[in-house]
Design a protein around this motif. Structure first.
Motif, PDB file in Angstrom:
ATOM      1  N   UNK A 177       4.148   6.893  -3.289  1.00 35.54           N
ATOM      2  CA  UNK A 177       4.192   5.752  -2.365  1.00 35.54           C
ATOM      3  C   UNK A 177       4.718   6.140  -0.991  1.00 35.54           C
ATOM      4  N   UNK A 178       4.507   7.411  -0.624  1.00 33.85           N
ATOM      5  CA  UNK A 178       4.973   7.896   0.683  1.00 33.85           C
ATOM      6  C   UNK A 178       3.765   8.289   1.528  1.00 33.85           C
ATOM      7  N   UNK A 179       3.686   7.741   2.709  1.00 32.05           N
ATOM      8  CA  UNK A 179       2.570   8.020   3.621  1.00 32.05           C
ATOM      9  C   UNK A 179       3.106   8.713   4.869  1.00 32.05           C
ATOM     10  N   UNK A 180       2.494   9.833   5.249  1.00 30.23           N
ATOM     11  CA  UNK A 180       2.864  10.478   6.511  1.00 30.23           C
ATOM     12  C   UNK A 180       1.609  10.687   7.350  1.00 30.23           C
ATOM     13  N   UNK A 181       1.779  10.610   8.648  1.00 28.97           N
ATOM     14  CA  UNK A 181       0.726  10.970   9.593  1.00 28.97           C
ATOM     15  C   UNK A 181       1.167  12.272  10.253  1.00 28.97           C
ATOM     16  N   UNK A 182       0.368  13.313  10.108  1.00 34.00           N
ATOM     17  CA  UNK A 182       0.760  14.611  10.668  1.00 34.00           C
ATOM     18  C   UNK A 182       0.255  14.694  12.109  1.00 34.00           C
ATOM     19  N   UNK A 212       0.831  -1.202   0.000  1.00 34.80           N
ATOM     20  CA  UNK A 212       0.000   0.000   0.000  1.00 34.80           C
ATOM     21  C   UNK A 212       0.868   1.255   0.000  1.00 34.80           C
ATOM     22  N   UNK A 213       1.956   1.257   0.726  1.00 35.84           N
ATOM     23  CA  UNK A 213       2.918   2.363   0.639  1.00 35.84           C
ATOM     24  C   UNK A 213       4.305   1.806   0.917  1.00 35.84           C
TER      25      UNK A 213
END
Ligand code: SF4
Length: 224
Positions: free
Chosen positions: A105-110, A10-11
């Motif tokens: 393909x980069x996921x961040x949680x802020x 998924x990422x």
């Protein structure tokens, strides 16, 4: 001896994996394919994590009424990203904890993301540290890269760090991270190649301790 890998999850990258990849390309590969080889964190590291969580929670408590996406989604998933996108697509102001933002393909949680009435965003990354090391700078840089590309209208991009024992300092890093966008893109291109290749043969050295002690040291020592 090492098998070539393919990857279609998924990422591929989070803030953490990006920062660890800069520290050592082999960490990046091992995190992805051999994470069970990590040495578990010691008591000192666990205590540091706990202090960081407490500090972040105290800062978040200054935003009453925020929507905490982590309470709705225990794990990251395409549904989590989609729900964040829908929430931010609504009219009006909203403050969100742990918004899941994805670009390529980069996921961040802020940590804290505030959407203002005029459609601009203020983002706050909370670090318990009272010093800004290279890991924090790259953490901010990759997060900004994703947020800028996915959300566009970033008004301020802030680091919240510790002053003294308990106070918060809020500093806008937008100009700093804006200049780093080409470097982030270049690192990601290189890192994708690392993940598609063979396990990198990296000799142990200073990078095993800086900016953080690598948790694959026991594994790498056995390969010597
Ligand atoms: S122990 Fe050192 S060489 Fe091995 S993965 Fe970690 S940083 Fe890289």
């Amino acid at each position: 001896m090492f098998k070539k890998r393919s990857y279609t999850p998924f990422y591929n990258f989070s803030k953490t994996s990006f920062v660890r990849g800069i520290q050592c390309r082999k960490i990046l590969f091992l995190d992805k394919y051999k994470s069970s080889l990590k040495t578990p964190p010691d008591a000192e590291t666990r205590a540091r994590f706990a202090s960081g969580i407490e500090f972040e929670a105290r800062y978040k408590s200054t935003f009453p009424g925020a929507v905490n996406m982590k309470e709705r989604f225990k794990y990251t998933s395409p549904e989590y990203v989609e729900a964040t996108s829908q929430l931010l697509g609504n009219e009006g102001e909203v403050t969100v904890f742990e918004a899941a933002i994805m670009f390529k393909d980069v996921l961040v949680l802020t940590d804290v993301l505030r959407k203002n009435a005029d459609g601009t965003y203020d983002i706050f990354e909370v670090k318990h540290s009272d010093k800004v090391n290279t890991a924090i700078e790259w953490d901010l840089s990759v997060q900004y890269y994703v947020c800028k590309n996915a959300l566009r209208n970033i008004r301020t991009f802030n680091l919240v760090n510790r002053v003294g024992e308990a106070d918060f300092a809020v500093t806008d890093y937008k100009a700093f991270v804006e200049e780093r966008l080409p470097e982030v893109e270049a690192y990601l291109t290189e890192f994708r190649q690392v993940l598609q290749g063979f396990e990198p043969e990296v000799p142990m050295g200073p990078q095993c301790e800086e900016p953080y002690k690598c948790d694959f040291q026991d594994y790498c020592k056995k390969l010597r």
